[in-house]
Design a protein around this motif. Structure first.
Motif, PDB file in Angstrom:
ATOM      1  N   LYS A  15       0.817  -1.211   0.000  1.00 47.92           N
ATOM      2  CA  LYS A  15       0.000   0.000   0.000  1.00 47.92           C
ATOM      3  C   LYS A  15       0.850   1.261   0.000  1.00 47.92           C
ATOM      4  O   LYS A  15       0.467   2.293  -0.562  1.00 47.92           O
ATOM      5  N   LEU A  16       2.033   1.207   0.630  1.00 50.02           N
ATOM      6  CA  LEU A  16       2.873   2.392   0.767  1.00 50.02           C
ATOM      7  C   LEU A  16       3.854   2.592  -0.384  1.00 50.02           C
ATOM      8  O   LEU A  16       4.319   3.707  -0.611  1.00 50.02           O
ATOM      9  N   ILE A  17       4.165   1.516  -1.082  1.00 52.77           N
ATOM     10  CA  ILE A  17       5.273   1.567  -2.024  1.00 52.77           C
ATOM     11  C   ILE A  17       5.048   2.575  -3.147  1.00 52.77           C
ATOM     12  O   ILE A  17       6.014   3.127  -3.715  1.00 52.77           O
ATOM     13  N   SER A  18       3.789   2.850  -3.477  1.00 50.46           N
ATOM     14  CA  SER A  18       3.504   3.822  -4.540  1.00 50.46           C
ATOM     15  C   SER A  18       3.389   5.247  -4.018  1.00 50.46           C
ATOM     16  O   SER A  18       3.267   6.187  -4.796  1.00 50.46           O
ATOM     17  N   LEU A  19       3.421   5.432  -2.686  1.00 50.10           N
ATOM     18  CA  LEU A  19       3.251   6.754  -2.090  1.00 50.10           C
ATOM     19  C   LEU A  19       4.545   7.342  -1.561  1.00 50.10           C
ATOM     20  O   LEU A  19       4.756   8.560  -1.653  1.00 50.10           O
ATOM     21  N   VAL A  20       5.402   6.508  -1.009  1.00 48.47           N
ATOM     22  CA  VAL A  20       6.629   7.007  -0.376  1.00 48.47           C
ATOM     23  C   VAL A  20       7.792   6.087  -0.748  1.00 48.47           C
ATOM     24  O   VAL A  20       7.603   4.999  -1.293  1.00 48.47           O
ATOM     25  N   SER A  21       8.981   6.555  -0.420  1.00 49.85           N
ATOM     26  CA  SER A  21      10.180   5.733  -0.594  1.00 49.85           C
ATOM     27  C   SER A  21      10.424   4.946   0.694  1.00 49.85           C
ATOM     28  O   SER A  21      10.375   5.510   1.792  1.00 49.85           O
ATOM     29  N   VAL A  42     -10.866  -0.885   0.298  1.00 47.24           N
ATOM     30  CA  VAL A  42     -10.833  -1.848  -0.810  1.00 47.24           C
ATOM     31  C   VAL A  42     -11.107  -1.150  -2.135  1.00 47.24           C
ATOM     32  O   VAL A  42     -10.425  -1.386  -3.135  1.00 47.24           O
ATOM     33  N   ILE A  43     -12.101  -0.252  -2.136  1.00 48.71           N
ATOM     34  CA  ILE A  43     -12.467   0.456  -3.374  1.00 48.71           C
ATOM     35  C   ILE A  43     -11.331   1.341  -3.853  1.00 48.71           C
ATOM     36  O   ILE A  43     -11.004   1.389  -5.054  1.00 48.71           O
ATOM     37  N   VAL A  44     -10.698   2.064  -2.926  1.00 46.14           N
ATOM     38  CA  VAL A  44      -9.590   2.956  -3.297  1.00 46.14           C
ATOM     39  C   VAL A  44      -8.414   2.163  -3.857  1.00 46.14           C
ATOM     40  O   VAL A  44      -7.822   2.530  -4.880  1.00 46.14           O
ATOM     41  N   LEU A  45      -8.067   1.065  -3.179  1.00 43.99           N
ATOM     42  CA  LEU A  45      -6.953   0.254  -3.661  1.00 43.99           C
ATOM     43  C   LEU A  45      -7.244  -0.349  -5.031  1.00 43.99           C
ATOM     44  O   LEU A  45      -6.362  -0.418  -5.889  1.00 43.99           O
ATOM     45  N   TRP A  46      -8.476  -0.763  -5.241  1.00 43.95           N
ATOM     46  CA  TRP A  46      -8.837  -1.321  -6.548  1.00 43.95           C
ATOM     47  C   TRP A  46      -8.745  -0.246  -7.632  1.00 43.95           C
ATOM     48  O   TRP A  46      -8.286  -0.508  -8.746  1.00 43.95           O
ATOM     49  N   GLY A  47      -9.189   0.969  -7.293  1.00 41.35           N
ATOM     50  CA  GLY A  47      -9.114   2.057  -8.257  1.00 41.35           C
ATOM     51  C   GLY A  47      -7.688   2.467  -8.578  1.00 41.35           C
ATOM     52  O   GLY A  47      -7.400   2.959  -9.684  1.00 41.35           O
ATOM     53  N   MET A  48      -6.766   2.267  -7.611  1.00 41.35           N
ATOM     54  CA  MET A  48      -5.356   2.588  -7.831  1.00 41.35           C
ATOM     55  C   MET A  48      -4.633   1.497  -8.607  1.00 41.35           C
ATOM     56  O   MET A  48      -3.465   1.658  -8.953  1.00 41.35           O
ATOM     57  N   GLY A  49      -5.314   0.391  -8.887  1.00 38.98           N
ATOM     58  CA  GLY A  49      -4.683  -0.705  -9.610  1.00 38.98           C
ATOM     59  C   GLY A  49      -3.997  -1.715  -8.721  1.00 38.98           C
ATOM     60  O   GLY A  49      -3.370  -2.653  -9.225  1.00 38.98           O
ATOM     61  N   SER A  50      -4.128  -1.557  -7.393  1.00 37.91           N
ATOM     62  CA  SER A  50      -3.524  -2.511  -6.454  1.00 37.91           C
ATOM     63  C   SER A  50      -4.506  -3.664  -6.236  1.00 37.91           C
ATOM     64  O   SER A  50      -5.090  -3.827  -5.153  1.00 37.91           O
ATOM     65  N   TYR A  51      -4.678  -4.466  -7.272  1.00 42.19           N
ATOM     66  CA  TYR A  51      -5.705  -5.505  -7.231  1.00 42.19           C
ATOM     67  C   TYR A  51      -5.387  -6.587  -6.203  1.00 42.19           C
ATOM     68  O   TYR A  51      -6.290  -7.112  -5.540  1.00 42.19           O
ATOM     69  N   PHE A  52      -4.100  -6.923  -6.076  1.00 37.46           N
ATOM     70  CA  PHE A  52      -3.733  -7.978  -5.131  1.00 37.46           C
ATOM     71  C   PHE A  52      -4.030  -7.555  -3.703  1.00 37.46           C
ATOM     72  O   PHE A  52      -4.658  -8.300  -2.933  1.00 37.46           O
ATOM     73  N   VAL A  53      -3.596  -6.340  -3.322  1.00 34.53           N
ATOM     74  CA  VAL A  53      -3.823  -5.861  -1.957  1.00 34.53           C
ATOM     75  C   VAL A  53      -5.315  -5.693  -1.696  1.00 34.53           C
ATOM     76  O   VAL A  53      -5.821  -6.054  -0.631  1.00 34.53           O
ATOM     77  N   ALA A  54      -6.030  -5.160  -2.681  1.00 34.64           N
ATOM     78  CA  ALA A  54      -7.475  -4.995  -2.523  1.00 34.64           C
ATOM     79  C   ALA A  54      -8.155  -6.341  -2.313  1.00 34.64           C
ATOM     80  O   ALA A  54      -9.067  -6.470  -1.482  1.00 34.64           O
ATOM     81  N   SER A  55      -7.691  -7.353  -3.034  1.00 28.09           N
ATOM     82  CA  SER A  55      -8.280  -8.687  -2.887  1.00 28.09           C
ATOM     83  C   SER A  55      -7.978  -9.270  -1.520  1.00 28.09           C
ATOM     84  O   SER A  55      -8.852  -9.905  -0.896  1.00 28.09           O
ATOM     85  N   VAL A  56      -6.730  -9.079  -1.028  1.00 28.32           N
ATOM     86  CA  VAL A  56      -6.364  -9.587   0.302  1.00 28.32           C
ATOM     87  C   VAL A  56      -7.227  -8.948   1.380  1.00 28.32           C
ATOM     88  O   VAL A  56      -7.762  -9.635   2.267  1.00 28.32           O
TER      89      VAL A  56
END
Length: 449
Positions: A160-166, A295-309
């Motif tokens: 979840k964080l990898i696309s937001l911060v280093s 879940v909805i936000v993660l799915w919209g960001m393309g993080s399908y795996f995390v959203a599914s988990v």
């Protein structure tokens, strides 16, 4: 070595079984309900001791070393693995902080200390006086320890964080995964049965009755100790002669307790989904998100795996546990019309297995709230739904533990059926249906060749 075969009682269908003498590493299953009832291990004490010593070393290393650090807009923020205790406490989430510390730190530590003490005493030939007490609480410690769930929570948080911060990984990050692996290995190779046999050996009174193999224990007036598994004669005993645990009929109030805890979980599940699970402050603006919003936000960001988990762990699993528990209680009431009892036993084992995994979302929120504290830029706070959701997980786990799976196989019918012979153990016809109750003539525990 005695020629009398060692026996045990299956905890899920109440069948009396003989334990064959084997060497090597095998798992013995009940031929009636297919529950794993006995483990054959090679040098279990030495192997589990090595794993436990390694696990406790990496645990202390993890607690003292830098865990993860993030950087955004030139601002860096780091954390150690136990920082969640103070961070959640500062957010008035002391209850959540204690729950996580209990499941992730305290109970695993007690488990490892029990394994180390038990194995050392066995290897050195010394019977420590405190080991029976530790063995009595070991099963609780193992069941409620959630090291593997916390590990998954870390992975989900990082994705979840990898696309937001280093993100920079400290030494404590790697030692934690080493700790989790060695902890799971130590628990899987530790033999509670061998420890009980060493510290409190079997004691048989001359002339005492022995249960007949291949039929259920209840019609013969026998039961298994809920703590150490010792076979007890309920005609002459009121408590276990090996560990001192009192004999109690947990089946009499099983359905009532299970339904009560399940209904309480349903009540707590409502605020867990209505109130915010996480509050994000970004550039002075607050944004609240419920479980389904995340879940909805993660799915919209393309993080399908995390959203599914998150969807599976936080939405699907709690609902499935509640529905399955209700179905099991209903099945017991309609047992005379139920034929596929093996299927019901499998359902119960599934409910037991998935019980703790819903805690993933609670751990994710705790980790996110601990590490994302970049001043004047972004801060994450735990929402009030975190406590409600943790309560749902705990209540469903208690409900599953309150349910007596022996009821699925007609346990308790003999006390209500005056026409049943308690001495022969013949039981009622529906309790001995040939398709599901058939066992080998010897009543032995089968094992892989």
């Amino acid at each position: 070595m005695s020629d009398t075969p060692e026996k045990l009682i299956c905890g899920q269908c109440d069948l009396v079984l003989e334990i064959p003498r084997k060497e090597g590493h095998f798992v013995g299953y009940c031929p009636r309900c297919h529950n794993a009832v006995h483990h054959y291990r090679v040098r279990p004490s030495k192997v589990s001791l090595c794993y436990a010593l390694s696990a406790i070393f990496f645990m202390f290393a993890t607690d003292s070393l830098p865990f993860i650090s993030i950087s955004a807009a030139g601002i860096e923020q780091g954390m150690q693995v136990l920082d969640y205790t103070t961070v959640l406490g500062a957010q008035n989430m002391w209850a959540a902080s204690f729950i996580i510390f209990l499941f992730m730190q305290l109970l695993p530590l007690l488990t490892l200390l029990t394994i180390i003490a038990g194995d050392l005493g066995k290897i050195l030939g010394k019977r420590f006086f405190f080991m029976p007490l530790l063995l009595k609480i070991l099963h609780f410690n193992v069941e409620w320890s959630m090291v593997e769930v916390f590990m998954v929570g870390i992975l989900v948080s990082l994705i979840k964080l990898i696309s937001l911060v280093s993100i920079q990984y400290g030494a404590g990050f790697w030692t934690f995964f080493a700790f989790a692996i060695f902890y799971l290995l130590a628990v899987s190779r530790f033999s509670e049965e061998e420890m009980w046999n060493f510290y409190v050996p079997h004691t048989k009174t001359p002339g005492s009755r022995i249960p007949e193999s291949g039929i259920r224990a209840e019609p013969q007036d026998f039961c298994a100790c809920s703590c150490c598994g010792e076979i007890l004669d309920i005609r002459t005993e009121t408590s276990c002669h090996r560990c001192g645990t009192g004999i109690r009929d947990r089946s009499s109030q099983s359905l009532g307790k299970t339904l009560a805890f399940t209904l309480a979980a349903i009540v707590m599940y409502i605020p867990a989904n209505i109130y915010p699970m996480m509050i994000t402050t970004y550039l002075g603006s607050d944004s609240e998100s419920t479980v389904i919003d995340g879940v909805i936000v993660l799915w919209g960001m393309g993080s399908y795996f995390v959203a599914s988990v998150i969807l599976i762990a936080s939405i699907f699993i709690p609902i499935m546990k509640i529905l399955l528990l209700l179905y099991l209680c209903w099945s017991v009431k309609k047992l005379r019309k139920t034929r596929n009892r093996l299927f019901l036993s499998v359902i119960y084992r599934v409910v037991e297995f998935i019980g703790k995994w819903s805690m993933v979302d609670v751990f994710v929120v705790a980790i996110m709230a601990t590490i994302v504290r970049v001043q004047n830029l972004m801060t994450i706070y735990a929402g009030s739904a975190m406590i409600s959701f943790a309560a749902v997980v705990i209540l469903t786990m208690i409900a599953a533990r309150s349910f007596d799976p022996r009821l699925l196989w007609g346990y308790g019918r003999e006390r209500k059926n005056a026409g049943t012979s308690r001495d022969t153990g013949e039981g009622t016809p529906e309790d001995r249906s040939p398709d599901e109750n058939a066992v080998p003539e010897s009543g032995k525990v089968p094992h892989p060749a």
